[in-house]
Design a protein around this motif. Structure first.
Motif, PDB file in Angstrom:
ATOM      1  N   ASN A 177       0.839  -1.207   0.000  1.00 40.85           N
ATOM      2  CA  ASN A 177       0.000   0.000   0.000  1.00 40.85           C
ATOM      3  C   ASN A 177       0.870   1.252   0.000  1.00 40.85           C
ATOM      4  OD1 ASN A 177      -2.293  -1.632   0.103  1.00 40.85           O
ATOM      5  ND2 ASN A 177      -2.276  -1.628   2.337  1.00 40.85           N
ATOM      6  N   ARG A 178       0.228   2.407   0.142  1.00 46.25           N
ATOM      7  CA  ARG A 178       1.030   3.636   0.220  1.00 46.25           C
ATOM      8  C   ARG A 178       0.320   4.691   1.048  1.00 46.25           C
ATOM      9  NH1 ARG A 178       0.796   6.485  -5.667  1.00 46.25           N
ATOM     10  NH2 ARG A 178      -1.389   6.089  -6.086  1.00 46.25           N
TER      11      ARG A 178
ATOM     12  N   SER B  65      -0.254  -3.185  -4.899  1.00 45.27           N
ATOM     13  CA  SER B  65      -1.039  -2.428  -3.918  1.00 45.27           C
ATOM     14  C   SER B  65      -0.620  -0.959  -3.865  1.00 45.27           C
ATOM     15  CB  SER B  65      -0.917  -3.071  -2.533  1.00 45.27           C
ATOM     16  OG  SER B  65       0.430  -3.019  -2.089  1.00 45.27           O
ATOM     17  N   PHE B  66       0.555  -0.639  -4.426  1.00 46.28           N
ATOM     18  CA  PHE B  66       1.029   0.748  -4.396  1.00 46.28           C
ATOM     19  C   PHE B  66       0.347   1.588  -5.476  1.00 46.28           C
ATOM     20  CE2 PHE B  66       3.842   4.234  -5.496  1.00 46.28           C
ATOM     21  CZ  PHE B  66       4.257   4.712  -4.263  1.00 46.28           C
ATOM     22  N   TYR B  67       0.280   1.047  -6.689  1.00 44.10           N
ATOM     23  CA  TYR B  67      -0.254   1.823  -7.804  1.00 44.10           C
ATOM     24  C   TYR B  67      -1.755   1.594  -7.955  1.00 44.10           C
ATOM     25  CZ  TYR B  67       4.561   2.664  -9.110  1.00 44.10           C
ATOM     26  OH  TYR B  67       5.871   3.057  -9.095  1.00 44.10           O
ATOM     27  N   SER B  68      -2.500   2.703  -7.954  1.00 41.41           N
ATOM     28  CA  SER B  68      -3.950   2.551  -8.044  1.00 41.41           C
ATOM     29  C   SER B  68      -4.373   2.049  -9.423  1.00 41.41           C
ATOM     30  CB  SER B  68      -4.637   3.873  -7.727  1.00 41.41           C
ATOM     31  OG  SER B  68      -4.143   4.866  -8.592  1.00 41.41           O
TER      32      SER B  68
END
Lengths: 588, 157
Positions: A177-178, B65-68
């Motif tokens: 996630n971020r 999970s980082f990049y939408s």
């Protein structure tokens, strides 16, 4: 090599090109604080993601503050590490970190052992002003048998990630996630138990906060000790005695075997035994197995599985079952010493003591947290009753001793109880990398050749090199062995074995750097390799001082075979002391 | 939600990874191409990619999970994306969104039961002059009002 001259806090410093300000400052005795930075020189591993921004310093001519851990020194640089601007920036960064950190320090498992807490004190934090505006996240807590994850306490320093990925090559932990919801977790936010985590605990050993902690089983032990219907016996692993003292301010490398036995007796254990006894037993079984395989191989049997892989380390076995499930018949089938002890205690000792199996509680004290998981493996229990009931770490034992108001330092030296307390020097060195192999060689040599060894110290098997190889002359037959510690090194060796590139007769693997002495159940040394070396030396000294130094000379082992087991690898020995492995490839 | 991957799917993923020489440095490109083929990146697909590239699946999931842009949920046949960037927002995108939710009967991130439409919000498609902007698949609709929503969706009935 190019040298660079600079000044730090008005002191002239000369460093090699490529040195960071952080490292240069250490050279002149200035310890710039940091939370994310970690340098494990003995492993060649450095964690410096530049994440925490605590280590900022002022550099003349530079507009903003520089993170010293990731800024290289340049010629003529003028650095100030303690100006009001720097101190204020550090304080603000710290306040921001704390603004979204739980404030339950008094009840935190890392209370008094927390780098964040210590640094807050060092920086003189007296209030946390931004709490009202902070985005507090509440992550699901993950309770595994070996370790606990509380990501609300994580400061995203990424040290655990470095250990899990770069050192151990397990790859269970990563940042996902971020923004505010970014968190260090297994893939798909699985529980650790479902992930590829092998429970080595090296992430726990470097966590600067209470985000990753050992599972605490001390309460279960106190409860068992207080139960009048139970007979409670304890076994202590070799590496524990080399580190337990550190928790009481005793110098690293001081063996506290006698005081430990005394403390365990005062805690109320009915019998104080030694895993070292089971280590000697392991050598009898594993050594016989090795000689059997080598003998068959020399006799022309091409189906025989060589190299034999040691099976003492539960994190290694987990790693093996996931990554090398195509080689399941390769490791020794011998159970680990912890589990051998449990099997002997519940099947032999219980009868001898006239205690029913379910009324005998076997507690182990281990330098390891994977052992907590190991003792719950289904194959190590009979009708739901485990061979080893509870496993606690070195540090948990220290905490029990403190809770029970025992003045450890002034305790007299006491001996272990018999029959499961007698051991040889060969067993003591199990705690250091290479020790199992050295112990096995001592016995295997004498059994194979029928001759008495002239020298017992196999210095070529000792040391801290990540992968070591040696050839031992068994009276004309050369036995090639390999020793690997840290799972990343184990992977290198095993990939070579799988491809046919590497050929050995036996390989010893320990998951933790340095072997069990560097286990996650030990007091943390945070990269100070001198602590590991001192612990290893104390084990080798204890070995050298023992009257008996070869496992097969342990008189109680001889008696156990005479009275109960028959001979090594007998049917009963197979049933009680050997195990099998499972395909866990799906976990990776 | 567990899905079963066919051998042909696994082969397809392998081909994509091969086309990038199984280089872990190309992970984002591999994911991009795979999502183009499959529409989304469920756990099972991420595991196959991880094995092909020889990296832990945790790292693959970290990027997903980082990049939408990457999604682990299947999209509808027609992916409806409404811009909620500043310009679109001040010109009434929220009212359009409410109408879309009502018409489709789903929330943001959802898919209609027949699998036809999915609804997502995004930030700025670079057509602020047409605000508020809606995209269905690759087609862009501008100067949208709530009353136009029904008609636009009808094009896809």
């Amino acid at each position: 090599m190019d040298k660079i001259k600079l000044t730090i806090d008005n002191m002239p410093v000369e460093v090699v090109k490529g040195t960071t300000i952080f490292q240069a400052a250490r050279q002149v005795g200035i310890n710039i604080p940091a939370l994310c930075y970690m340098n494990l020189e003995h492993l060649g591993v450095e964690n410096r993601p530049g994440a925490c921004r605590i280590c900022v310093v002022e550099v003349e001519g530079r507009r903003n503050l520089a993170p010293s851990c990731s800024t290289d020194c340049t010629e003529g640089m003028v650095v100030k590490t303690n100006t009001p601007k720097v101190l204020n920036a550090r304080k603000v960064v710290m306040e921001l970190i704390l603004s979204n950190h739980p404030n339950d320090c008094l009840a935190c498992p890392s209370n008094n052992k927390c780098e964040l807490q210590t640094l807050a004190a060092t920086l003189g934090i007296r209030e946390i002003p931004m709490v009202e505006n902070a985005a507090m996240s509440t992550y699901r807590k993950d309770h595994s048998l070996s370790l606990q994850r509380d990501m609300d306490k994580c400061i995203l320093c990424r040290r655990c990630e470095t250990m899990c990925n770069d050192v151990q090559t397990v790859g269970a932990l990563g940042t996902i996630n971020r923004g505010f919801i970014s968190v260090v977790a297994p893939a798909f936010e699985q529980d650790l138990a479902d992930s590829s985590c092998v429970f080595c605990g090296q992430c726990v050993a470097v966590c600067p906060t209470g985000a990753l902690t050992r599972t605490d089983d001390t309460g279960r032990v106190f409860k068992a000790l207080a139960d009048p219907t139970k007979t409670v016996v304890v076994q202590t692993a070799p590496a524990v005695r080399a580190a337990l003292g550190e928790e009481f301010g005793i110098k690293p490398g001081t063996s506290v075997t006698g005081k430990m036995a005394a403390a365990l007796r005062r805690l109320g254990f009915d019998k104080v035994f030694d895993t070292d006894f089971a280590a000697d037993l392991t050598i009898m079984e594993e050594g016989t197995e090795l000689l059997g395989r080598i003998g068959a191989f020399l006799g022309g049997d091409t189906s025989v599985k060589l190299p034999l892989l040691t099976s003492c380390c539960p994190a290694w076995i987990n790693f093996f079952e996931q990554n090398y499930s195509d080689m399941l018949d390769q490791p020794s089938t011998a159970k680990s010493p912890q589990q051998m002890f449990g099997a002997v205690a519940k099947n032999y000792l219980a009868k001898k003591m006239g205690v029913k199996r379910e009324d005998l509680v076997v507690v182990s004290v281990m330098p390891c947290i994977a052992k907590k998981y190991e003792c719950t493996r289904k194959e190590f229990s009979v009708d739901g009753n485990p061979d080893v009931d509870i496993s606690i770490s070195t540090v948990e034992l220290a905490s029990m001793i403190k809770m029970a108001n025992i003045d450890f330092v002034s305790l007299p030296d006491e001996d272990f109880d018999h029959p499961l307390g007698e051991s040889t020097g060969a067993a003591v060195i199990f705690g250091a990398t290479g020790g199992v192999m050295e112990a096995a060689v001592r016995t295997a040599y004498e059994v194979f050749t029928g001759k008495t060894l002239e020298r017992l110290d196999f210095k070529e098997l000792r040391g801290f090199e990540g992968i070591r190889t040696a050839s031992v002359d068994f009276n004309g037959t050369t036995v090639n062995v390999c020793i690997a510690h840290q799972l990343g090194n184990a992977r290198k060796v095993m990939d070579g074995v799988r491809s046919g590139e590497l050929n050995f007769h036996a390989i010893e693997v320990m998951a933790c750097p340095g072997g069990c002495i560097g286990g996650a159940g030990q007091p943390y040394h945070l990269g100070d390799s001198s602590v590991l070396k001192a612990r290893a030396e104390s084990l080798y000294k204890e070995d050298a001082d023992k009257p008996l130094r070869k496992s097969h000379e342990n008189p109680y082992i001889t008696k156990l075979y005479e009275e109960f087991l028959g001979e090594p690898m007998s049917e009963l020995a197979h049933h009680l002391l050997h195990t099998h492995y499972f395909d866990k490839h799906h976990k990776i | 939600m567990k899905i079963e991957l066919h051998d042909s799917h696994i082969r397809q993923i392998k081909e994509i990874c091969d086309s990038f020489d199984n280089n872990p440095g190309e992970l984002i490109n591999v994911l991009h191409k795979t999502q183009n083929v499959f529409g989304y990146l469920p756990e099972e697909i991420q595991r196959v990619i991880a094995r092909n590239l020889g990296i832990p699946v945790t790292r693959v999931y970290g990027v997903v999970s980082f990049y939408s842009f990457f999604t682990m949920k299947p999209k509808g046949k027609y992916a409806v994306s409404l811009c909620m960037g500043t310009a679109c927002y001040v010109r009434g995108a929220e009212d359009v969104l409410d109408e879309l939710k009502k018409e489709l009967g789903i929330e943001v991130g959802g898919v209609t039961e027949d699998g036809k439409f999915s609804l997502d919000c995004l930030r700025c498609v670079g057509a602020c002059g047409l605000a508020p902007v809606l995209m269905i698949g690759e087609k862009v609709y501008g100067r949208l009002t709530p009353s136009m929503v029904k008609g636009v969706l009808a094009e896809y009935e």
